[in-house]
Motif scaffolding. Structure first.
Motif, PDB file in Angstrom:
ATOM      1  N   GLN A  83       0.865  -1.180   0.000  1.00 63.50           N
ATOM      2  CA  GLN A  83       0.000   0.000   0.000  1.00 63.50           C
ATOM      3  C   GLN A  83       0.899   1.226   0.000  1.00 63.50           C
ATOM      4  OE1 GLN A  83      -3.085   0.016   3.018  1.00 63.50           O
ATOM      5  NE2 GLN A  83      -3.213  -2.201   3.041  1.00 63.50           N
ATOM      6  N   GLU A  86      -0.616   8.028  -1.301  1.00 63.60           N
ATOM      7  CA  GLU A  86      -0.904   8.681  -2.585  1.00 63.60           C
ATOM      8  C   GLU A  86       0.026   9.866  -2.877  1.00 63.60           C
ATOM      9  OE1 GLU A  86      -5.075   9.317  -2.172  1.00 63.60           O
ATOM     10  OE2 GLU A  86      -4.861  10.146  -0.159  1.00 63.60           O
ATOM     11  N   ILE A 117      -1.223  -1.082  -4.444  1.00 65.58           N
ATOM     12  CA  ILE A 117      -2.330  -0.133  -4.499  1.00 65.58           C
ATOM     13  C   ILE A 117      -1.890   1.194  -3.895  1.00 65.58           C
ATOM     14  CG2 ILE A 117      -4.186  -1.855  -4.404  1.00 65.58           C
ATOM     15  CD1 ILE A 117      -4.479  -1.095  -1.411  1.00 65.58           C
ATOM     16  N   VAL A 118      -2.613   2.248  -4.283  1.00 68.50           N
ATOM     17  CA  VAL A 118      -2.367   3.563  -3.699  1.00 68.50           C
ATOM     18  C   VAL A 118      -3.398   3.777  -2.603  1.00 68.50           C
ATOM     19  CG1 VAL A 118      -2.325   6.035  -4.133  1.00 68.50           C
ATOM     20  CG2 VAL A 118      -1.367   4.462  -5.810  1.00 68.50           C
ATOM     21  N   SER A 119      -2.911   4.084  -1.434  1.00 63.88           N
ATOM     22  CA  SER A 119      -3.785   4.132  -0.266  1.00 63.88           C
ATOM     23  C   SER A 119      -3.409   5.327   0.597  1.00 63.88           C
ATOM     24  CB  SER A 119      -3.602   2.815   0.489  1.00 63.88           C
ATOM     25  OG  SER A 119      -4.359   2.791   1.657  1.00 63.88           O
TER      26      SER A 119
ATOM     27  N   LEU B  39      -4.542  -7.683  -2.545  1.00 65.54           N
ATOM     28  CA  LEU B  39      -4.992  -6.853  -1.423  1.00 65.54           C
ATOM     29  C   LEU B  39      -6.470  -6.537  -1.590  1.00 65.54           C
ATOM     30  CD1 LEU B  39      -2.018  -4.318  -1.488  1.00 65.54           C
ATOM     31  CD2 LEU B  39      -2.322  -6.199   0.132  1.00 65.54           C
ATOM     32  N   THR B  41      -8.757  -3.705   0.318  1.00 66.97           N
ATOM     33  CA  THR B  41      -8.494  -2.642   1.291  1.00 66.97           C
ATOM     34  C   THR B  41      -9.591  -1.596   1.319  1.00 66.97           C
ATOM     35  OG1 THR B  41      -6.116  -2.961   1.047  1.00 66.97           O
ATOM     36  CG2 THR B  41      -6.805  -0.811   1.847  1.00 66.97           C
ATOM     37  N   GLU B  42      -9.976  -1.240   2.531  1.00 69.40           N
ATOM     38  CA  GLU B  42     -10.984  -0.191   2.744  1.00 69.40           C
ATOM     39  C   GLU B  42     -10.547   1.113   2.085  1.00 69.40           C
ATOM     40  OE1 GLU B  42     -12.004   0.083   6.878  1.00 69.40           O
ATOM     41  OE2 GLU B  42     -13.135   1.944   6.619  1.00 69.40           O
ATOM     42  N   GLY B  43     -11.474   1.777   1.422  1.00 71.08           N
ATOM     43  CA  GLY B  43     -11.166   3.056   0.799  1.00 71.08           C
ATOM     44  C   GLY B  43     -10.579   2.896  -0.596  1.00 71.08           C
ATOM     45  N   VAL B  44     -10.141   1.691  -0.931  1.00 75.63           N
ATOM     46  CA  VAL B  44      -9.604   1.436  -2.269  1.00 75.63           C
ATOM     47  C   VAL B  44     -10.514   0.438  -2.994  1.00 75.63           C
ATOM     48  CG1 VAL B  44      -7.635   0.617  -3.614  1.00 75.63           C
ATOM     49  CG2 VAL B  44      -7.268   1.848  -1.462  1.00 75.63           C
ATOM     50  N   HIS B  45     -10.717  -0.712  -2.380  1.00 75.65           N
ATOM     51  CA  HIS B  45     -11.543  -1.752  -2.994  1.00 75.65           C
ATOM     52  C   HIS B  45     -12.970  -1.753  -2.481  1.00 75.65           C
ATOM     53  CE1 HIS B  45      -7.361  -3.253  -3.231  1.00 75.65           C
ATOM     54  NE2 HIS B  45      -7.710  -3.495  -4.462  1.00 75.65           N
ATOM     55  N   LYS B 280      -9.831   3.578  -8.623  1.00 78.31           N
ATOM     56  CA  LYS B 280      -9.974   4.960  -8.159  1.00 78.31           C
ATOM     57  C   LYS B 280     -11.453   5.260  -7.918  1.00 78.31           C
ATOM     58  CE  LYS B 280      -5.745   6.962  -8.725  1.00 78.31           C
ATOM     59  NZ  LYS B 280      -4.924   7.235  -9.892  1.00 78.31           N
ATOM     60  N   LYS B 283     -12.890   5.106  -4.319  1.00 74.44           N
ATOM     61  CA  LYS B 283     -12.244   5.910  -3.266  1.00 74.44           C
ATOM     62  C   LYS B 283     -13.161   6.964  -2.680  1.00 74.44           C
ATOM     63  CE  LYS B 283      -7.351   5.718  -3.706  1.00 74.44           C
ATOM     64  NZ  LYS B 283      -6.173   6.454  -4.086  1.00 74.44           N
TER      65      LYS B 283
END
Lengths: 283, 283
Positions: A83, A86, A117-119, B39, B41-45, B280, B283
């Motif tokens: 992760q 950003e 991923i960008v987190s 992954l 992930t919250e806020g991404v996936h 994206k 998000k």
């Protein structure tokens, strides 16, 4: 170009990758595989202001490698779930990769896959594929075993306290750079002497409780009231062996220049040492 | 008791684990191993307000399983790196584990190790160990190949747009629950007919660009201007095969009740479709 792609490009240029580009990877066959996964996450395992990105990259792999060494396994391949924050720049990515590269080169590991991923914050999930003919597990501790640990304990705790007070810690401290180079061949050579073992990642007392819980026996320490026994992230080994192997262990430790401390014995009962939860400390 | 331990207890009670309790796991031997990490992930996936925890647990594994199916591999074991939010209750953990359990039972997967930490948000890093006698890779696309995808595309995009507008989406939507059950045996049976393939996780146009880039050939679509071709997380398969195998593929698809759409052909050149960066969007 997006950050994920920049990262992959820099990673591939580093020369530590193999077989990237697909969703899965088929690897050259290796014997006696053993698998482990560790997270290394901002706010839990590190603070950004305490670490350079190179140190983060190195240590994320090193904590996994320490697990492999404790299992008497040779790490071979890694999968990396990354992760990325950003606001990372390509230069910051390069620094992070440099740390990964140094650890990979030191231990001859290749990164063979993963996900990026960008987190919001930085986190590394690393799966290590290792090989061990006879893994050293936690569950084979026996009544009467001697308890011994490698190295000196307490340095990580001291470093952490210094950082929490706003002080500075030298880059060569094992808080930043676990010293695993000599331990790896040593653990291979002493495997036949041992019953059980693990690396000291949450502090010696916490590891004793863990061994006790798993084996339903008590790790009776000669002098449990030592601050150094609360220190986590030590990446030294806690080992259990029958008393008859003590001499042979000492001989091999001398040869490999590994310091040993015999600290207790396994008896009937249960260990309930007051340990601290190490990773809450860095939050 | 701390959250990590509560999670491990609930996970072990679910009956989907094997060999937990050590830093590494030695597994029963299996042939032709293939490894992948994803992954979730919250806020991404995902957004927590869009998903139940059961749906999150299920989908985190399903996106990995989809990768395995696309590789014509049978998933066997998983390592789970879990970041649990610090305010999670035991009930919430149970819901999350229920989702993992459903996916594990459906695809006969065991969770064999991993790492759990308490963090700010929810994130799952899953490494899947699968077996494939002849993995279907992305890099064997050939000039003249037919391009075909399974299923109907566009549902995930529609679901996402509905959620973004504040609407509700049914729990059986594949946005929540990728439909993989029939695809797994189908992919196994058609492997000899195929040159290359992958699952449509970032949208069909993005996957065409990816195949093009890797193989230095152009995925020429008959009608590229379809909104459904931008839809990611479809977990349908995009396949490349020589024209002579078209008939056999159609026959086997009928038998397995898999819908096929022939959408184009591989020619010289390079694909530069305008795709959107799928993740994206959430998000």
């Amino acid at each position: 170009m997006d950050l994920e792609r920049i990262f992959l490009q820099i990673l591939e240029q580093s020369g530590i990758t193999f077989g990237l580009g697909d969703d899965g990877v088929v690897l050259p066959c290796f014997k006696n595989p053993i698998y482990m996964l560790d997270l290394f996450t901002e706010g839990v395992h590190f603070k950004r202001e305490w670490f350079t990105l190179e140190q983060i990259g190195y240590k994320a792999l090193a904590v996994n490698i320490s697990d492999a060494i404790a299992l008497c396994a040779v790490p071979k391949y890694a999968l990396l779930g990354l992760q990325l924050p950003e606001n990372f720049s390509p230069l910051e990515i390069k620094e992070l990769v440099l740390g990964l590269q140094k650890a990979c080169q030191e231990f001859k590991i290749q990164i063979v896959g993963g996900d990026t991923i960008v987190s919001k914050s930085l986190s590394l999930a690393i799966t290590l594929l290792a090989s061990s003919a006879k893994p050293l597990l936690r569950q084979k501790m026996r009544l009467g075993d001697l308890l011994v640990h490698t190295g000196r304990l307490g340095e990580s705790d001291k470093a952490l306290q210094t950082l929490l007070r706003g002080g500075r810690v030298a880059g060569h401290s094992k808080f930043y750079k676990p010293v695993l180079k000599n331990l790896a061949p040593f653990m291979q050579t002493i495997r036949p002497l041992l019953h059980a073992g693990l690396d000291i990642s949450d502090g010696l007392l916490a590891e004793c409780n863990r061994l006790s819980q798993l084996n339903q026996l008590h790790c009776k320490l000669i002098n449990p009231h030592q601050r150094a026994f609360l220190s986590g992230e030590e990446y030294e080994m806690l080992l259990c062996l029958p008393a008859r192997n003590k001499h042979a262990l000492i001989q091999r430790a001398k040869k490999h220049r590994i310091k040993l401390s015999f600290i207790g014995r396994v008896i009937r009962g249960k260990s309930h040492y007051k340990a601290k939860i190490w990773h809450k400390a860095t939050k």
